[in-house]
Write a protein that holds these residues in place. Structure first.
Motif, PDB file in Angstrom:
ATOM      1  N   SER A  94     -17.063  -3.035  40.730  1.00  0.00           N
ATOM      2  CA  SER A  94     -15.941  -3.627  41.467  1.00  0.00           C
ATOM      3  C   SER A  94     -14.723  -3.743  40.552  1.00  0.00           C
ATOM      4  O   SER A  94     -13.586  -3.552  40.982  1.00  0.00           O
ATOM      5  N   TYR A  95     -14.974  -4.007  39.268  1.00  0.00           N
ATOM      6  CA  TYR A  95     -13.838  -4.119  38.342  1.00  0.00           C
ATOM      7  C   TYR A  95     -13.216  -2.743  38.064  1.00  0.00           C
ATOM      8  O   TYR A  95     -11.996  -2.601  38.002  1.00  0.00           O
ATOM      9  N   ILE A  96     -14.080  -1.736  37.938  1.00  0.00           N
ATOM     10  CA  ILE A  96     -13.554  -0.377  37.717  1.00  0.00           C
ATOM     11  C   ILE A  96     -12.705   0.051  38.918  1.00  0.00           C
ATOM     12  O   ILE A  96     -11.648   0.667  38.763  1.00  0.00           O
ATOM     13  N   GLN A  97     -13.165  -0.320  40.106  1.00  0.00           N
ATOM     14  CA  GLN A  97     -12.374  -0.015  41.308  1.00  0.00           C
ATOM     15  C   GLN A  97     -10.978  -0.627  41.200  1.00  0.00           C
ATOM     16  O   GLN A  97      -9.975   0.029  41.502  1.00  0.00           O
ATOM     17  N   GLU A  98     -10.930  -1.875  40.757  1.00  0.00           N
ATOM     18  CA  GLU A  98      -9.648  -2.572  40.594  1.00  0.00           C
ATOM     19  C   GLU A  98      -8.764  -1.843  39.593  1.00  0.00           C
ATOM     20  O   GLU A  98      -7.576  -1.631  39.825  1.00  0.00           O
ATOM     21  N   LEU A  99      -9.389  -1.453  38.462  1.00  0.00           N
ATOM     22  CA  LEU A  99      -8.611  -0.766  37.431  1.00  0.00           C
ATOM     23  C   LEU A  99      -8.092   0.581  37.930  1.00  0.00           C
ATOM     24  O   LEU A  99      -6.940   0.948  37.667  1.00  0.00           O
ATOM     25  N   LEU A 100      -8.953   1.300  38.670  1.00  0.00           N
ATOM     26  CA  LEU A 100      -8.525   2.604  39.194  1.00  0.00           C
ATOM     27  C   LEU A 100      -7.335   2.436  40.133  1.00  0.00           C
ATOM     28  O   LEU A 100      -6.380   3.219  40.105  1.00  0.00           O
ATOM     29  N   GLN A 101      -7.403   1.382  40.950  1.00  0.00           N
ATOM     30  CA  GLN A 101      -6.282   1.124  41.875  1.00  0.00           C
ATOM     31  C   GLN A 101      -5.017   0.761  41.094  1.00  0.00           C
ATOM     32  O   GLN A 101      -3.945   1.273  41.368  1.00  0.00           O
ATOM     33  N   ALA A 102      -5.201  -0.114  40.102  1.00  0.00           N
ATOM     34  CA  ALA A 102      -4.037  -0.550  39.317  1.00  0.00           C
ATOM     35  C   ALA A 102      -3.403   0.619  38.572  1.00  0.00           C
ATOM     36  O   ALA A 102      -2.188   0.656  38.351  1.00  0.00           O
TER      37      ALA A 102
ATOM     38  N   SER B  33     -27.928  -5.929  47.102  1.00  0.00           N
ATOM     39  CA  SER B  33     -26.931  -5.312  46.215  1.00  0.00           C
ATOM     40  C   SER B  33     -26.496  -3.968  46.791  1.00  0.00           C
ATOM     41  O   SER B  33     -25.314  -3.618  46.780  1.00  0.00           O
ATOM     42  N   THR B  34     -27.464  -3.219  47.323  1.00  0.00           N
ATOM     43  CA  THR B  34     -27.151  -1.912  47.894  1.00  0.00           C
ATOM     44  C   THR B  34     -26.200  -2.085  49.089  1.00  0.00           C
ATOM     45  O   THR B  34     -25.218  -1.356  49.243  1.00  0.00           O
ATOM     46  N   LYS B  35     -26.514  -3.083  49.915  1.00  0.00           N
ATOM     47  CA  LYS B  35     -25.686  -3.356  51.095  1.00  0.00           C
ATOM     48  C   LYS B  35     -24.256  -3.724  50.656  1.00  0.00           C
ATOM     49  O   LYS B  35     -23.277  -3.266  51.245  1.00  0.00           O
ATOM     50  N   TYR B  36     -24.165  -4.539  49.608  1.00  0.00           N
ATOM     51  CA  TYR B  36     -22.850  -4.950  49.100  1.00  0.00           C
ATOM     52  C   TYR B  36     -22.057  -3.729  48.602  1.00  0.00           C
ATOM     53  O   TYR B  36     -20.863  -3.587  48.883  1.00  0.00           O
ATOM     54  N   ILE B  37     -22.745  -2.843  47.901  1.00  0.00           N
ATOM     55  CA  ILE B  37     -22.079  -1.650  47.364  1.00  0.00           C
ATOM     56  C   ILE B  37     -21.569  -0.784  48.518  1.00  0.00           C
ATOM     57  O   ILE B  37     -20.429  -0.314  48.524  1.00  0.00           O
ATOM     58  N   GLN B  38     -22.440  -0.607  49.532  1.00  0.00           N
ATOM     59  CA  GLN B  38     -22.063   0.297  50.629  1.00  0.00           C
ATOM     60  C   GLN B  38     -21.035  -0.327  51.560  1.00  0.00           C
ATOM     61  O   GLN B  38     -20.066   0.319  51.933  1.00  0.00           O
ATOM     62  N   GLU B  39     -21.248  -1.604  51.899  1.00  0.00           N
ATOM     63  CA  GLU B  39     -20.408  -2.188  52.958  1.00  0.00           C
ATOM     64  C   GLU B  39     -19.165  -2.889  52.434  1.00  0.00           C
ATOM     65  O   GLU B  39     -18.133  -2.887  53.085  1.00  0.00           O
ATOM     66  N   THR B  40     -19.243  -3.503  51.263  1.00  0.00           N
ATOM     67  CA  THR B  40     -18.075  -4.224  50.757  1.00  0.00           C
ATOM     68  C   THR B  40     -17.286  -3.364  49.777  1.00  0.00           C
ATOM     69  O   THR B  40     -16.086  -3.162  49.931  1.00  0.00           O
ATOM     70  N   LEU B  41     -17.977  -2.840  48.759  1.00  0.00           N
ATOM     71  CA  LEU B  41     -17.256  -2.008  47.787  1.00  0.00           C
ATOM     72  C   LEU B  41     -16.921  -0.634  48.366  1.00  0.00           C
ATOM     73  O   LEU B  41     -15.980   0.011  47.932  1.00  0.00           O
ATOM     74  N   LYS B  42     -17.754  -0.205  49.309  1.00  0.00           N
ATOM     75  CA  LYS B  42     -17.603   1.133  49.909  1.00  0.00           C
ATOM     76  C   LYS B  42     -17.621   2.237  48.838  1.00  0.00           C
ATOM     77  O   LYS B  42     -16.800   3.153  48.834  1.00  0.00           O
TER      78      LYS B  42
ATOM     79  N   GLN C 277     -19.267 -18.129  40.244  1.00  0.00           N
ATOM     80  CA  GLN C 277     -18.380 -17.260  41.049  1.00  0.00           C
ATOM     81  C   GLN C 277     -18.910 -15.820  41.084  1.00  0.00           C
ATOM     82  O   GLN C 277     -18.826 -15.151  42.104  1.00  0.00           O
ATOM     83  N   TRP C 278     -19.449 -15.404  39.970  1.00  0.00           N
ATOM     84  CA  TRP C 278     -20.058 -14.057  39.917  1.00  0.00           C
ATOM     85  C   TRP C 278     -21.226 -13.992  40.908  1.00  0.00           C
ATOM     86  O   TRP C 278     -21.364 -13.040  41.674  1.00  0.00           O
ATOM     87  N   MET C 279     -22.010 -15.047  40.931  1.00  0.00           N
ATOM     88  CA  MET C 279     -23.186 -15.112  41.808  1.00  0.00           C
ATOM     89  C   MET C 279     -22.787 -15.067  43.289  1.00  0.00           C
ATOM     90  O   MET C 279     -23.558 -14.641  44.146  1.00  0.00           O
ATOM     91  N   GLU C 280     -21.567 -15.544  43.572  1.00  0.00           N
ATOM     92  CA  GLU C 280     -21.143 -15.654  44.973  1.00  0.00           C
ATOM     93  C   GLU C 280     -20.779 -14.318  45.620  1.00  0.00           C
ATOM     94  O   GLU C 280     -20.506 -14.259  46.809  1.00  0.00           O
ATOM     95  N   LEU C 281     -20.787 -13.230  44.844  1.00  0.00           N
ATOM     96  CA  LEU C 281     -20.407 -11.929  45.422  1.00  0.00           C
ATOM     97  C   LEU C 281     -21.297 -11.563  46.612  1.00  0.00           C
ATOM     98  O   LEU C 281     -20.851 -11.014  47.597  1.00  0.00           O
ATOM     99  N   TYR C 282     -22.578 -11.837  46.500  1.00  0.00           N
ATOM    100  CA  TYR C 282     -23.506 -11.621  47.627  1.00  0.00           C
ATOM    101  C   TYR C 282     -24.771 -12.432  47.371  1.00  0.00           C
ATOM    102  O   TYR C 282     -24.980 -12.915  46.246  1.00  0.00           O
ATOM    103  N   ASP C 283     -25.613 -12.580  48.396  1.00  0.00           N
ATOM    104  CA  ASP C 283     -26.883 -13.309  48.238  1.00  0.00           C
ATOM    105  C   ASP C 283     -28.025 -12.319  48.113  1.00  0.00           C
ATOM    106  O   ASP C 283     -28.220 -11.471  48.992  1.00  0.00           O
TER     107      ASP C 283
END
Ligand SMILES: CC(=O)N[C@H]1[C@@H](OP(=O)(O)O)O[C@H](CO)[C@@H](O)[C@@H]1O
Ligand SMILES: [Mg+2]
Length: 551
Positions: A311-319, A339-348, A444-450
């Protein structure tokens, strides 16, 4: 008439490192690994093989690491590192297995055959880097490795006690001097230096607390962090389990213990919500955790680290506005479904599944411009392609001021990464840098997904090779009735998922299960363990179901 060097091999082997056991040994997921007293001839022979491999690779340096990672103290092992710092090419694993198992009488002939088949030019120079972990059996085995190298007139260089990823790094640097300097100082300079640069750009802010507790597993990782701590003001490291008198390697502590038992390591007390990192015995894995006021544990494992980094690399790539750089994540069947669901659905971000074992993840990660790979147990890293590095470098010089700034930070992140293999120390600094950049606490890190509650069990069977798997080990193709039974059991549970596969490092079958609640995950795992026992030739005691299951 055999060349004189081979006569030396033969004499040396007989006299100094004879084969004392007929137990068949295989180059598995992580090289050879077994009781240390069965390994001396194996390590000696791997010294021979490393020299041959070096010559096949035109004299480039090969690595040999003496370690059994997270296994307990009486075990040891050896693995070879290829010239680019990566794991030994898969096709050589069977060559290694053959060489390790031939009788002393057949050793000379087998060595000659390998030299001929692989077309090794034995007139070339050969260089082998040797490292070892902190086990008391490691110095003797490292000496056997060096003897093997010398016997074939190669040049061994011993680094003494180093983490596995450090050895990989040294090998890479020796063969590619643009990557860094092949010494311990060179490693610290690059990795810790990059962290210091990042922290100059990003002072601590928000809820980020620079205090970090570390469980060193009583192994080499903790020792190296102790050395790093001397010159580190950016992070307040509180180190535990450093292998003092009476403290046993990996016993009740370390990343594997924390991940598998889902409980804190012994030998460490800390306030609630304090971030704790736990590394494994040879310093290539890391997981984080914290406890709440009720001592409930929150585990931040390899999946969490992968998602944080991606998710951080995504931010850096955008920036940086680097839109043509592809990013992908590689996981194994052990990745938590959440985690897989988070990667696919949130991070895309695309996610790919491969078989257990770092070499498979590493290989798959290379197919992206930037590939993030992690095993759930905390072994992983990020691979940056030449295209990605060149693009970010160009933006750091030619982009607009905001893009340039982001790209410069990105370049430090690349330097912070040990791209050769998963590295607990490098990963620790990457995680700390990202948490600091975001001003985040572990909560806060833990809150990314359950996470979905999950459970891993071991089942003993007479012959674990009767279980065959497919679809990145998520489906059991043999025995057929076992998969049918697993399907039937999984169907009873909400969000249930389970699989069984033979371990590549232990003589057991591993069962994994996850489901909506802790009780359901535990029950599903136990039921599948029973199915494995019943349908795949269980040995010893049949696994029991947990008491008072709640459905
Ligand atoms: C479930 C699990 O954690 N398996 C580990 C373990 O392999 P097995 O083949 O499962 O024994 O050791 C490997 C080497 O360290 C590591 O790559 C892998 O992730
Ligand atoms: Mg390890």
């Amino acid at each position: 008439m055999p060349p004189s060097s081979l006569r030396v091999v033969y004499a040396f082997a007989r006299e100094m490192h004879p084969k004392t056991s007929d137990v068949f040994i295989e180059y598995g997921t992580a090289g050879f690994r077994t009781k240390a007293n069965l390994l001396e001839h194996v390590v000696y022979r791997m010294g021979l093989l490393a020299v041959i491999r070096s010559r096949v690779k035109n004299g480039r340096t090969i690595g040999m690491m003496i370690t059994a990672s997270h296994n307990l103290e009486p075990d040891n092992g050896v693995k070879l590192v290829d010239p680019d710092g990566e794991m030994l090419e898969e096709s050589w694993e069977s060559i290694a297995t053959t060489l390790a198992n031939v009788s002393d009488n057949d050793l000379e002939k087998t060595v000659q055959e390998i030299i001929a088949t692989e077309k090794a030019d034995m007139a070339l120079k050969a260089s082998v880097f040797i490292g070892m972990d902190t086990r008391y059996t490691s110095p003797r085995l490292a000496a056997a490795a060096a003897n093997g190298v010398i016997a074939l007139k190669g040049t061994p260089k011993e680094f003494g006690i180093v983490t596995t990823p450090m050895l990989h790094f040294f090998v890479k640097c020796r063969n590619d001097n643009t990557y860094g300097t092949p010494t311990e100082e060179g490693y610290y300079e690059k990795i810790v230096g990059a962290f210091k640069n990042i922290r100059k750009r990003l002072p601590a802010r928000g809820d980020y607390n620079p205090r970090l507790y570390v469980d060193g597993a009583n192994g080499v990782g903790g020792k190296k962090l102790k050395a790093i701590k001397k010159n580190l003001t950016e992070l307040e490291l509180e180190l535990f389990n450093l292998g003092g008198v009476g403290e046993k390697l990996n016993l009740g502590c370390g990343a594997d213990h924390v991940k598998v038992t889902q409980s804190p390591p012994k030998g460490i007390t800390h306030p609630p919500f304090q971030r704790v990192a736990s590394v494994d015995g040879d310093g290539d894995r890391i997981v984080y955790y914290y406890l709440d006021e009720q001592q409930k544990m929150y585990l931040l494992d390899g999946d969490r680290i992968a998602t944080l980094i991606a998710s951080y690399i995504q931010e850096l790539l955008q920036a940086c506005n680097a839109t043509d750089i592809s990013l992908g994540i590689v996981q194994t069947a052990y990745a938590n479904g959440a985690s897989t669901k988070y990667i696919q659905e949130t991070l895309k971000v695309p996610v790919e599944f491969v078989k257990t074992g770092v070499k498979h993840l590493h290989h798959a990660a290379k197919t992206y411009d930037i590939g993030v790979y992690f095993e759930a147990n905390g072994h992983g890293t990020v691979l940056y392609s030449d295209k990605a590095k060149k693009t970010i470098n160009r933006i750091s010089q030619e982009g607009d001021p905001t893009e340039r700034k982001a790209a410069q930070l990105f370049l430090d992140f690349i330097d912070l990464t040990n791209e050769t293999v998963g590295d607990a120390i490098s990963d620790l600094f990457i995680v700390e840098a990202i948490l600091c950049a975001r001003g985040w606490s572990a909560v806060q890190w833990m809150e990314l997904y359950d996470d979905l509650p999950c459970r891993q069990l071991k089942v003993t069977v007479k012959d674990r090779s009767v279980i065959k798997t497919t679809d990145a080990e998520r489906i059991c193709s043999e025995p057929e009735e076992l998969q049918l039974k697993i399907n039937e059991l999984v169907a009873k549970y909400t969000n249930g998922r389970s699989f069984a596969r033979p371990s590549g490092t232990e003589d057991i079958v591993r069962v994994y299960a996850e489901a909506e609640t802790r009780q359901q995950a535990d029950l599903l795992a136990a039921e599948v363990a029973q199915a494995v026992f019943d349908l795949a030739g269980g040995a010893g005691t049949r696994p029991e179901l947990p008491a008072a299951p709640e459905l």
